[in-house]
Design an enzyme around this catalytic site. Sequence first.
Site, PDB file in Angstrom:
ATOM      1  N   LYS A 108       6.269  -4.617  -7.499  1.00 42.53           N
ATOM      2  CA  LYS A 108       7.455  -5.092  -6.502  1.00 42.53           C
ATOM      3  C   LYS A 108       8.627  -4.840  -7.066  1.00 42.53           C
ATOM      4  CE  LYS A 108       6.869  -7.045  -2.362  1.00 42.53           C
ATOM      5  NZ  LYS A 108       5.973  -6.769  -1.504  1.00 42.53           N
TER       6      LYS A 108
HETATM    7  P1  NAD Z   1      11.034  -7.572   8.134  1.00 39.68           P
HETATM    8  O1  NAD Z   1      12.295  -7.353   7.333  1.00 39.68           O
HETATM    9  O2  NAD Z   1      10.704  -6.312   9.103  1.00 39.68           O
HETATM   10  O3  NAD Z   1      11.050  -8.846   9.078  1.00 39.68           O
HETATM   11  C1  NAD Z   1      11.321  -9.913   8.585  1.00 39.68           C
HETATM   12  C2  NAD Z   1      11.411 -11.078   9.725  1.00 39.68           C
HETATM   13  O4  NAD Z   1      11.687 -12.288   9.322  1.00 39.68           O
HETATM   14  C3  NAD Z   1      12.713 -10.808  10.775  1.00 39.68           C
HETATM   15  O5  NAD Z   1      12.613 -10.840  11.862  1.00 39.68           O
HETATM   16  C4  NAD Z   1      13.691 -11.918  10.286  1.00 39.68           C
HETATM   17  O6  NAD Z   1      14.724 -12.078  11.221  1.00 39.68           O
HETATM   18  C5  NAD Z   1      12.691 -12.972  10.108  1.00 39.68           C
HETATM   19  N1  NAD Z   1      13.532 -14.135   8.937  1.00 39.68           N
HETATM   20  C6  NAD Z   1      13.923 -13.738   7.885  1.00 39.68           C
HETATM   21  N2  NAD Z   1      14.424 -15.019   7.374  1.00 39.68           N
HETATM   22  C7  NAD Z   1      13.692 -15.940   8.023  1.00 39.68           C
HETATM   23  C8  NAD Z   1      13.614 -17.334   8.199  1.00 39.68           C
HETATM   24  N3  NAD Z   1      14.221 -18.116   7.142  1.00 39.68           N
HETATM   25  N4  NAD Z   1      13.036 -18.061   9.312  1.00 39.68           N
HETATM   26  C9  NAD Z   1      12.509 -17.218  10.229  1.00 39.68           C
HETATM   27  N5  NAD Z   1      12.483 -15.891  10.361  1.00 39.68           N
HETATM   28  C10 NAD Z   1      13.086 -15.255   9.259  1.00 39.68           C
HETATM   29  O7  NAD Z   1       9.934  -7.933   7.087  1.00 39.68           O
HETATM   30  P2  NAD Z   1       8.380  -7.828   7.304  1.00 39.68           P
HETATM   31  O8  NAD Z   1       8.144  -6.400   6.584  1.00 39.68           O
HETATM   32  O9  NAD Z   1       8.158  -7.893   8.305  1.00 39.68           O
HETATM   33  O10 NAD Z   1       7.929  -8.877   5.950  1.00 39.68           O
HETATM   34  C11 NAD Z   1       7.690 -10.004   6.533  1.00 39.68           C
HETATM   35  C12 NAD Z   1       6.656 -10.829   5.517  1.00 39.68           C
HETATM   36  O11 NAD Z   1       5.735 -10.075   5.280  1.00 39.68           O
HETATM   37  C13 NAD Z   1       7.381 -10.698   3.999  1.00 39.68           C
HETATM   38  O12 NAD Z   1       7.030 -12.124   3.248  1.00 39.68           O
HETATM   39  C14 NAD Z   1       6.732  -9.709   3.385  1.00 39.68           C
HETATM   40  O13 NAD Z   1       6.685  -9.637   1.971  1.00 39.68           O
HETATM   41  C15 NAD Z   1       5.450  -9.658   3.883  1.00 39.68           C
HETATM   42  N6  NAD Z   1       4.817  -8.624   4.037  1.00 39.68           N
HETATM   43  C16 NAD Z   1       5.266  -7.299   4.561  1.00 39.68           C
HETATM   44  C17 NAD Z   1       4.128  -6.067   4.428  1.00 39.68           C
HETATM   45  C18 NAD Z   1       4.825  -4.878   5.171  1.00 39.68           C
HETATM   46  O14 NAD Z   1       3.745  -3.922   5.273  1.00 39.68           O
HETATM   47  N7  NAD Z   1       6.017  -4.872   5.560  1.00 39.68           N
HETATM   48  C19 NAD Z   1       3.064  -6.164   3.677  1.00 39.68           C
HETATM   49  C20 NAD Z   1       2.584  -7.581   3.243  1.00 39.68           C
HETATM   50  C21 NAD Z   1       3.488  -8.701   3.371  1.00 39.68           C
END
Ligand code: NAD
Length: 442
Positions: A108
């Site tokens: 990561k």
């Molecule tokens: P992103 O940046 O596209 O979106 C994040 C979202 O969370 C946004 O809508 C933001 O406004 C919101 N957010 C941030 N802080 C917040 C809070 N305190 N309360 C509520 N909402 C909040 O990110 P993403 O790619 O959608 O990732 C989201 C989660 O999924 C993360 O934990 C990431 O590690 C996990 N994840 C992502 C992927 C991927 O393929 N992108 C894969 C596995 C896991």
Amino acid sequence: MEEEILDPVVISEQQFDKAASRVADLKTGLIDFLKRPNRIHIINFPVELDDGSVRTIHCFRVIHNRVFGPSKGGIRYHPDLTVEEVTSMAKLMTWKCALVNIPFGGAKGGVVCDSRELSLNELRHITRRFTTELFDIIGPATDIPAPDMYTNEQTMAWIFDTYDLLNTGKNNRPVVTGKPVNLGGSLGRREATGKGCMYATQRFLSKALIPEQQEIAGARVAIQGFGNVGAVLADEFCRQGATIVAISDSRGGIYSEQGLDPQTVAAFKKEHGSVVGLPDTLTLSNEELLEVDCDILVPAATAYQINRSNATSIKAKLVVEAANNPTTPEADEILLQRGIYVIPDILANAGGVTVSYFEWVQNNVNEQWELETVNQKLKHRMVTAVDAVFELWQDCILGEERELSESNGAESAGCVHDFRTVALMLAIKRVADATLLRGIWP
Ligand code: NAD
């Protein structure tokens, strides 16, 4: 009462120890190796901002394990990022890859910055400089980044371009996944984590652990986070016949008893920067969203959102961890006692790394698969992983019942009812076996 410990290192060690202690025949000498990261890179460099000022940027790349193959893991841009959090997420990647049987280890990375305060130019400068600093670390057969919070296809395109310019004359497309489709990205990668979560939920519900909810159709769903993962997930769950009653982003949440249309919410967020304020909805805080009356709760934002302070108030019957590390061990215990099931992050959100692996395969042979092929293969991996975890879970329960009857009702030491521990047990066993099969070097 003492405050709950929210240290990512402590928490990931607690979760690991609980699972490892239940893995049969795990060589004790391997435990530390499986627990600790292989390498931690801490990188600092200056960048010039648009106004001419200079700022020092702090970054990390943590490689946890490479037993199965090159390490794989996203790059996060976040102002509160710490090396401890990155390390805990690198470990999750190892277990995720092992669960969906893909030939990668875990890594990561991240940059401590608030991408919302930086211009596109500044983000490009930071990304290119970070990639240059990582040049000796990343590579198509060594370590392969991908998107995570506040990074996206554009960020991945800059990483690819920078690496490619520094390493001309080779097929460098597999150095990074989550690229735009016309630069070698896989069809279906952007939707993969959300879609994979939907497949995992569908399969989990079909096991009839929640008799009144054996399919997604008819479920009332609340989603925290409306980014890449949360927005796709809302769409996917809706298509399966669920009603999305609440959605939030970093600025707050919205609620509608009749249900929210994910496309309308997305269009509103695009125009106004947040979901908050969508007409005909009630405004909620992020804390309130987690406690909404619903059947399925999906944390899809940041870590430790479900913790000691709110676990007793959660009303959902199932928590689907789209985010990484959204639940603390204390909350896990409370949810378990209350009969609320949790599909853990390493299983629920493994769809992202699965399609990243498909992208890497396609790039290595310069091919592009049809979307239908990608989705079929994704579904197969998710369903197989859920089945394997479920089977081990049943074995654990049966083993425990046997132990209890043999001990004439005396308390069993090895009680395992939660799917996080069982999924971790399966992943740890697979990585440990592969380590020994390779042979300890020299
Ligand atoms: P992103 O940046 O596209 O979106 C994040 C979202 O969370 C946004 O809508 C933001 O406004 C919101 N957010 C941030 N802080 C917040 C809070 N305190 N309360 C509520 N909402 C909040 O990110 P993403 O790619 O959608 O990732 C989201 C989660 O999924 C993360 O934990 C990431 O590690 C996990 N994840 C992502 C992927 C991927 O393929 N992108 C894969 C596995 C896991």
